[in-house]
Design a protein around this motif. Sequence first.
Motif, PDB file in Angstrom:
ATOM      1  N   VAL A   1     110.424  27.235  -9.850  1.00 26.74           N
ATOM      2  CA  VAL A   1     111.503  26.562 -10.582  1.00 26.74           C
ATOM      3  C   VAL A   1     111.446  25.059 -10.357  1.00 26.74           C
ATOM      4  N   LYS A   2     111.184  24.651  -9.114  1.00 22.79           N
ATOM      5  CA  LYS A   2     111.036  23.220  -8.819  1.00 22.79           C
ATOM      6  C   LYS A   2     109.927  22.610  -9.671  1.00 22.79           C
ATOM      7  N   PHE A   3     108.804  23.315  -9.775  1.00 20.23           N
ATOM      8  CA  PHE A   3     107.684  22.781 -10.536  1.00 20.23           C
ATOM      9  C   PHE A   3     107.941  22.829 -12.041  1.00 20.23           C
ATOM     10  N   LEU A   4     108.682  23.826 -12.508  1.00 18.35           N
ATOM     11  CA  LEU A   4     109.069  23.862 -13.927  1.00 18.35           C
ATOM     12  C   LEU A   4     109.926  22.647 -14.264  1.00 18.35           C
ATOM     13  N   LYS A   5     110.832  22.309 -13.363  1.00 12.14           N
ATOM     14  CA  LYS A   5     111.692  21.141 -13.596  1.00 12.14           C
ATOM     15  C   LYS A   5     110.876  19.862 -13.636  1.00 12.14           C
ATOM     16  N   TYR A   6     109.903  19.777 -12.746  1.00 11.88           N
ATOM     17  CA  TYR A   6     109.186  18.519 -12.608  1.00 11.88           C
ATOM     18  C   TYR A   6     108.009  18.377 -13.561  1.00 11.88           C
TER      19      TYR A   6
ATOM     20  N   LEU B   1     106.903  40.150 -13.076  1.00 10.67           N
ATOM     21  CA  LEU B   1     106.438  39.714 -14.404  1.00 10.67           C
ATOM     22  C   LEU B   1     105.812  38.324 -14.360  1.00 10.67           C
ATOM     23  N   ARG B   2     106.192  37.532 -13.366  1.00  9.74           N
ATOM     24  CA  ARG B   2     105.651  36.176 -13.174  1.00  9.74           C
ATOM     25  C   ARG B   2     105.768  35.316 -14.432  1.00  9.74           C
ATOM     26  N   LEU B   3     106.898  35.457 -15.120  1.00 10.18           N
ATOM     27  CA  LEU B   3     107.109  34.691 -16.356  1.00 10.18           C
ATOM     28  C   LEU B   3     107.199  33.191 -16.075  1.00 10.18           C
ATOM     29  N   GLY B   4     107.822  32.843 -14.944  1.00  7.13           N
ATOM     30  CA  GLY B   4     107.929  31.430 -14.604  1.00  7.13           C
ATOM     31  C   GLY B   4     106.573  30.801 -14.376  1.00  7.13           C
ATOM     32  N   GLN B   5     105.715  31.483 -13.637  1.00 11.62           N
ATOM     33  CA  GLN B   5     104.373  30.952 -13.361  1.00 11.62           C
ATOM     34  C   GLN B   5     103.539  30.849 -14.636  1.00 11.62           C
TER      35      GLN B   5
ATOM     36  N   LEU C   1     114.167  31.084 -17.035  1.00 14.15           N
ATOM     37  CA  LEU C   1     112.949  31.456 -16.314  1.00 14.15           C
ATOM     38  C   LEU C   1     113.239  31.635 -14.831  1.00 14.15           C
ATOM     39  N   GLY C   2     114.122  30.799 -14.288  1.00 15.82           N
ATOM     40  CA  GLY C   2     114.505  30.934 -12.894  1.00 15.82           C
ATOM     41  C   GLY C   2     115.192  32.256 -12.626  1.00 15.82           C
ATOM     42  N   GLN C   3     116.004  32.703 -13.574  1.00 15.69           N
ATOM     43  CA  GLN C   3     116.670  34.002 -13.436  1.00 15.69           C
ATOM     44  C   GLN C   3     115.650  35.130 -13.461  1.00 15.69           C
ATOM     45  N   SER C   4     114.627  34.982 -14.312  1.00 14.30           N
ATOM     46  CA  SER C   4     113.568  35.990 -14.374  1.00 14.30           C
ATOM     47  C   SER C   4     112.801  36.047 -13.050  1.00 14.30           C
ATOM     48  N   VAL C   5     112.549  34.880 -12.450  1.00 10.65           N
ATOM     49  CA  VAL C   5     111.852  34.844 -11.163  1.00 10.65           C
ATOM     50  C   VAL C   5     112.654  35.601 -10.107  1.00 10.65           C
ATOM     51  N   GLN C   6     113.973  35.479 -10.166  1.00 10.39           N
ATOM     52  CA  GLN C   6     114.836  36.155  -9.207  1.00 10.39           C
ATOM     53  C   GLN C   6     114.902  37.655  -9.445  1.00 10.39           C
ATOM     54  N   GLU C   7     115.046  38.047 -10.715  1.00  8.21           N
ATOM     55  CA  GLU C   7     115.332  39.445 -11.038  1.00  8.21           C
ATOM     56  C   GLU C   7     114.087  40.263 -11.373  1.00  8.21           C
ATOM     57  N   GLN C   8     113.053  39.617 -11.915  1.00  3.97           N
ATOM     58  CA  GLN C   8     111.829  40.333 -12.305  1.00  3.97           C
ATOM     59  C   GLN C   8     110.594  39.565 -11.829  1.00  3.97           C
ATOM     60  N   PRO C   9     110.472  39.332 -10.531  1.00  2.48           N
ATOM     61  CA  PRO C   9     109.373  38.495 -10.031  1.00  2.48           C
ATOM     62  C   PRO C   9     107.993  39.053 -10.366  1.00  2.48           C
TER      63      PRO C   9
ATOM     64  N   TYR D   1      90.251  26.142 -16.695  1.00  6.22           N
ATOM     65  CA  TYR D   1      90.552  27.478 -16.166  1.00  6.22           C
ATOM     66  C   TYR D   1      91.045  27.388 -14.730  1.00  6.22           C
ATOM     67  N   GLU D   2      90.364  26.609 -13.891  1.00  7.39           N
ATOM     68  CA  GLU D   2      90.806  26.437 -12.500  1.00  7.39           C
ATOM     69  C   GLU D   2      92.172  25.773 -12.447  1.00  7.39           C
ATOM     70  N   PHE D   3      92.375  24.797 -13.312  1.00 11.54           N
ATOM     71  CA  PHE D   3      93.645  24.079 -13.398  1.00 11.54           C
ATOM     72  C   PHE D   3      94.775  25.054 -13.749  1.00 11.54           C
ATOM     73  N   TYR D   4      94.529  25.878 -14.765  1.00 15.91           N
ATOM     74  CA  TYR D   4      95.497  26.892 -15.201  1.00 15.91           C
ATOM     75  C   TYR D   4      95.793  27.879 -14.076  1.00 15.91           C
ATOM     76  N   GLN D   5      94.755  28.314 -13.393  1.00 13.83           N
ATOM     77  CA  GLN D   5      94.921  29.292 -12.311  1.00 13.83           C
ATOM     78  C   GLN D   5      95.726  28.713 -11.144  1.00 13.83           C
ATOM     79  N   PHE D   6      95.535  27.430 -10.859  1.00 14.82           N
ATOM     80  CA  PHE D   6      96.296  26.798  -9.780  1.00 14.82           C
ATOM     81  C   PHE D   6      97.798  26.938 -10.025  1.00 14.82           C
ATOM     82  N   TRP D   7      98.216  26.657 -11.240  1.00 19.15           N
ATOM     83  CA  TRP D   7      99.647  26.735 -11.560  1.00 19.15           C
ATOM     84  C   TRP D   7     100.111  28.183 -11.658  1.00 19.15           C
ATOM     85  N   LEU D   8      99.250  29.046 -12.166  1.00 17.56           N
ATOM     86  CA  LEU D   8      99.606  30.456 -12.326  1.00 17.56           C
ATOM     87  C   LEU D   8      99.847  31.121 -10.967  1.00 17.56           C
TER      88      LEU D   8
END
Length: 422
Positions: free
Chosen positions: A266-271, A293-297, A283-291, A251-258
């Motif tokens: 986007v950098k972390f999604l790539k890596y 929603l936090r879909l990338g995280q 997902l990067g476009q969503s981060v830009q246009e609908q931050p 849970y803590e691990f998941y929350q760190f990334w969330l």
Amino acid sequence: MSIIDDLTWRGAINQQTDPNGLAKLTSEKAIGLYCGVDPTGDSMHIGHLIPFMVLKRFQLAGHRPVVIIGGATGSIGDPSGRNSERTLQTMDVVKENARKLTLQMEKLFLTGQTDGNSFTIVNNYEWLSQLSLLEFLRDYGKHFNVNTMLSKDIVASRLEVGISFTEFTYQILQAIDFHYLFKHHDVQLQVGGADQWGNITAGLDFIRRMEGHEAQAYGLTIPLMLKADGTKFGKSAGGAIWLDPEKTTPYEFYQFWLNQQDEDVVKFLKYFTFLSHEEIEALGQSVQEQPHLRLGQKRLAEEITRFVHGQASLDEAQEITQALFTGDVANLSAKQIKEGFKNMPQFTAPRQNQNLVIWLTEIGLVPSRRQAREFIANGAISLNGEKITDLEFELSPDIAIGGQYIIVRRGKKNYYLVTLSD
């Protein structure tokens, strides 16, 4: 797209000893490659994970990763990134740490693999422990120039404060490792962090001295992972994020990334994910246009938690997250409560019936009975997800989840865990 092109797109390459040669070799055949970790602790953290993500990508591309657990080098200590000598551990501690790290590596590299030959794990204690002092000096030390060793960043950075002969010889031992794997496991590439460049090139020089200048061996380092604000990646307010679920819960691990910032996701999604370029770009476009929603995280947290801890642990982390978001905590198990509330304010209460107003003040959750009455009357207090507005409410131990825990919620976001004691 080739594995090298993919790594370049993901920002995962810092330096290469021969970019054209490695690109040609990896396009022609499956190669062996390795990275090592010393058992100086009983678990890796996510900083350690960075180079092994590169090894995993090579594995998924059809190549053969080899992981060295440094049972020998870990008993000595790598001078990299340190301003003082590492405290030496007993061999019993090193062996136990090596056992635990081996289990973590097997989970990362064997899960989902049908080809048992696609991954090898070795311990350099097997061959380094067989060397006598005379063999080390005559057969290996003779091939290393002290002036060259002193010029390596990994050593040069320590000269002002001093470095022992023990840690000074680390690069020789790592070079022996590379040569051993080259000869016995057909390994042609070493992967490491940016601080390992000197050790890697020392190994390549040694291989060519022993096997001839035509020996095909290569080195690749990854960049230092920094967040958008320039700080080093891998730590949270509570310290390191460990791969061991006993040290950092799923849970803590998941929350760190969330909770990563939009600028970093986007950098972390790539890596840290194995999503396609198209998925990451969307997902990067969503981060830009609908931050908002936090879909990338969310996708980042899902992918890396599943990779490290498995689907069942991901499901549980998401269940805890949803329960805390909605306040519907009654259906959480005692185990989930222990995991999800690990870093939240904790109180202890006797296992007895008691008026809620008195109970809240006596355990120290609110400073006075007057304030306790105000909170209850205003509907600001919930017990295990149920709002309590009755000032005469009699709290019974029977409501404790798993017979042990009562979750108090004050307002919308303030959670407290009360553990009943006999």
